[in-house]
Design a protein around this motif. Structure first.
Motif, mmCIF file in Angstrom:
data_model
loop_
_atom_site.group_PDB
_atom_site.id
_atom_site.type_symbol
_atom_site.label_atom_id
_atom_site.label_comp_id
_atom_site.label_asym_id
_atom_site.label_seq_id
_atom_site.Cartn_x
_atom_site.Cartn_y
_atom_site.Cartn_z
ATOM 1 N N LYS A 1 0.849 -1.194 0.000
ATOM 2 C CA LYS A 1 0.000 0.000 0.000
ATOM 3 C C LYS A 1 0.881 1.240 0.000
ATOM 4 O O LYS A 1 2.068 1.171 0.346
ATOM 5 N N TYR A 2 0.295 2.356 -0.377
ATOM 6 C CA TYR A 2 1.023 3.607 -0.322
ATOM 7 C C TYR A 2 1.168 4.047 1.133
ATOM 8 O O TYR A 2 0.282 3.818 1.971
ATOM 9 N N GLU B 1 -5.983 7.585 -1.178
ATOM 10 C CA GLU B 1 -5.803 6.299 -1.861
ATOM 11 C C GLU B 1 -6.617 6.240 -3.143
ATOM 12 O O GLU B 1 -6.165 5.721 -4.171
#
Length: 600
Positions: free
Chosen positions: A44-45, A59
């Motif tokens: 994930k970022y 997101e």
């Protein structure tokens, strides 16, 4: 990767989820996260702590960047978002940045809100303009659609069903716009999208007029492109200063844009009207509360009235043929003449030769100037509404309230008597029955509270369409006792702040609505007009704005004396109110939302 794009004026407060916006503006905080890539452990970022409260939104925005600008390509490349050869929509990207711009609501100039639109083009290829404006046969077949509409327009419904939807909406033909973040609205029978208004099932459009205050030309032409009618003659009358419209005909010769000049700096060309001409000679009229830019069709509650399809009259018929029982055609032509714009003349002539007999509502307009009562009474503003109510509204008990609802409030005076009662309620309380009590009806005003806005889909930024300022509010503290919350649970729009403007009179005890009005006019003297207070001269109604709306009167719409409220009555569907009843009062701790809260 963002050197060639302008910085988004919202900065880290940007709430947008539309690819169009991200194709034009860079967002340094998002670019940095995107360039750092996914965390190897979580895939994930990594969202910085100071942006954690917006993590879910960020997101979603990052996924848009992934789709629009894969890391194998340069973000600045024009090929990513369409050609930029000066012929496609890319060439008319607007730069309606918020700081330094001006937006007018009612009679007061205000700085643009943080949620006002930064116009973004649809990033469409230059061949989107390849439709000939001189050959309008089989328009939709000539338009070569080379882009996926879902990449540009958030709510897309299946083509070809708009005519069926309009037929099922009879006899009211009254819709609310789709709310992007409220999926339950997307398939509500009385929800409409802009793309559906252009749907070929309603007719094959060969030319059109858009009269509006704010026009985001890239957004508008993007919809025309996906409807297959880009290249057809389009006349735009606009009110807000929009530099990119001044020379639009150089890149799009089929588009004629005319700035509506106003007599005073505080007056506004605020109406929202569409005239759609079809290849078979017929036409359609649409009255709206929405500006023609992305934000107004995103998470804001807007109202739309769509006329039936109006066929062309046979040649050589009497000039009185084809008028509606409500004289809609006459009043619309009279209104358009008031613009004094030569480019409208062919449309006025077309309207004169069109059959309007199927229209069951009254056209209610406001035009700038001073007006005295004529042979047919007053033509504009609240005085015109009063005359129609006095002729055609069934008797109403004086205790039945007048309910007002708008997205801005003007300067109403130091007490309720000054203008609300002396002018506005004095007109809207009228009916065709005996005079009865001389008391004014209760006055109720639906206007979003601070809590309404803070809990909206867009948080406080959702209040960007509510330009009511503290300086005005402080001078009319009496209004606080008449305010009610925005609540629209039954229509799934409690979190979609209302840019709609509506006025009505209803009696909950017997579930009856006496009349209903949808209009561009906010609650203000500029929009509705104010009578001179000099008793020594004949009454003169002074109006500042251009406004347009429709009045629903039961005798003409259903043949009954009132509209049913909340349930079907004798086969007649309930009138589709945009908000819940009974109304929700402000609590002692509530306060109206003020634009100033966005600048603190």
């Amino acid at each position: 990767m963002a050197e060639k794009l302008k910085k988004c004026p919202y900065g880290e407060q940007c709430y947008r989820k539309n690819p169009i916006h991200f194709g034009e503006f860079s967002h340094p905080h998002l670019d940095k996260i995107y360039e750092n890539g996914l965390d190897s452990k979580t895939s994930k970022y990594v969202i910085p702590d100071d942006l954690f409260m917006s993590a879910e939104l960020i997101e979603t925005q990052l996924k848009l960047l992934e789709k629009l600008f894969p890391k194998t390509k340069s973000r600045g490349s024009s090929s990513e978002i369409g050609n930029s050869d000066g012929k496609g929509i890319d060439s008319i990207r607007s730069s309606r940045c918020l700081d330094g711009g001006k937006i007018k609501a009612d009679s007061v100039k205000r700085s643009k809100s943080p949620v006002a639109s930064t116009s973004a083009s649809c990033g469409l290829p230059s061949n989107a303009t390849s439709i000939s404006s001189t050959d309008n046969s089989n328009l939709s077949k000539k338009a070569k659609i080379t882009r996926n509409i879902k990449d540009y327009i958030p709510v897309v419904l299946e083509k070809g069903h708009a005519a069926d939807k309009l037929e099922r909406a009879a006899p009211y033909n009254f819709f609310l716009t789709a709310i992007t973040d409220a999926k339950l609205t997307h398939h509500e029978p009385l929800t409409i999208t802009f793309q559906e208004i252009l749907d070929e099932s309603l007719g094959e459009i060969e030319s059109s007029v858009q009269i509006n205050f704010m026009v985001e030309i890239g957004w508008l032409l993007g919809h025309y492109y996906f409807a297959g009618i880009m290249g057809t003659p389009l006349l735009i009358l606009y009110g807000d200063e929009t530099p990119e419209l001044a020379n639009i005909s150089k890149t799009h010769p089929e588009v004629t844009a005319v700035k509506v000049n106003m007599p005073t700096p505080f007056a506004t060309s605020h109406a929202k009207v569409m005239l759609l001409g079809y290849t078979d000679g017929g036409m359609r009229v649409v009255i709206s509360t929405a500006n023609l830019y992305e934000d107004d069709w995103h998470n804001r509650t807007q109202g739309i009235w769509i006329s039936p399809k109006l066929p062309a009259l046979p040649a050589n018929v009497d000039t009185t043929a084809g008028e509606s029982p409500t004289n809609f055609r006459h009043d619309l032509m009279l209104y358009l003449v008031e613009y004094k714009i030569a480019k409208l003349q062919p449309w006025i002539a077309r309207i004169r030769k069109t059959d309007f007999s199927s229209i069951n509502v009254f056209f209610i307009g406001s035009t700038p100037g001073g007006f005295r009562e004529g042979p047919r009474g007053y033509s504009w503003g609240h005085a015109r509404v009063g005359e129609l109510l006095q002729k055609y509204c069934t008797a109403v008990d004086a205790r039945v309230p007048v309910i007002c609802q708008s997205s801005s409030i003007g300067s109403l005076g130091p007490n309720i008597q000054t203008w609300i009662q002396h002018d506005f309620l004095n007109s809207l309380r009228k009916h065709s029955g005996p005079p009865g009590l001389t008391h004014f009806p209760p006055f109720k005003m639906i206007y979003p509270s601070f809590g309404n806005v803070s809990n909206s889909h867009d948080g406080l930024l959702g209040g960007g369409c509510l330009p009511y300022g503290a300086s005005t509010n402080d001078k009319q503290s009496w209004l606080r006792g008449h305010l009610f919350q925005w609540c629209s649970k039954q229509r799934y729009r409690s979190q979609a702040m209302p840019h709609i403007k509506s006025y009505t009179r209803m009696k909950l005890e017997d579930q009856s609505i006496y009349w209903f009005m949808l209009t561009s006019a906010n609650l203000s003297k500029a929009a509705w007009g104010a009578f001179n207070k000099n008793v020594n001269i004949a009454p003169c109604l002074r109006i500042m704005n251009y406004e347009a709306g429709v009045l629903f009167l039961p005798r003409f719409v259903t043949g009954e004396e009132t509209f049913p409220l909340g349930h079907v009555r004798d086969g007649i569907p309930a009138f589709p109110l945009p908000y819940d009843v009974p109304l929700t009062p402000y609590t002692p701790d509530d306060k109206p939302f003020l634009m100033d809260y966005l600048h603190q």
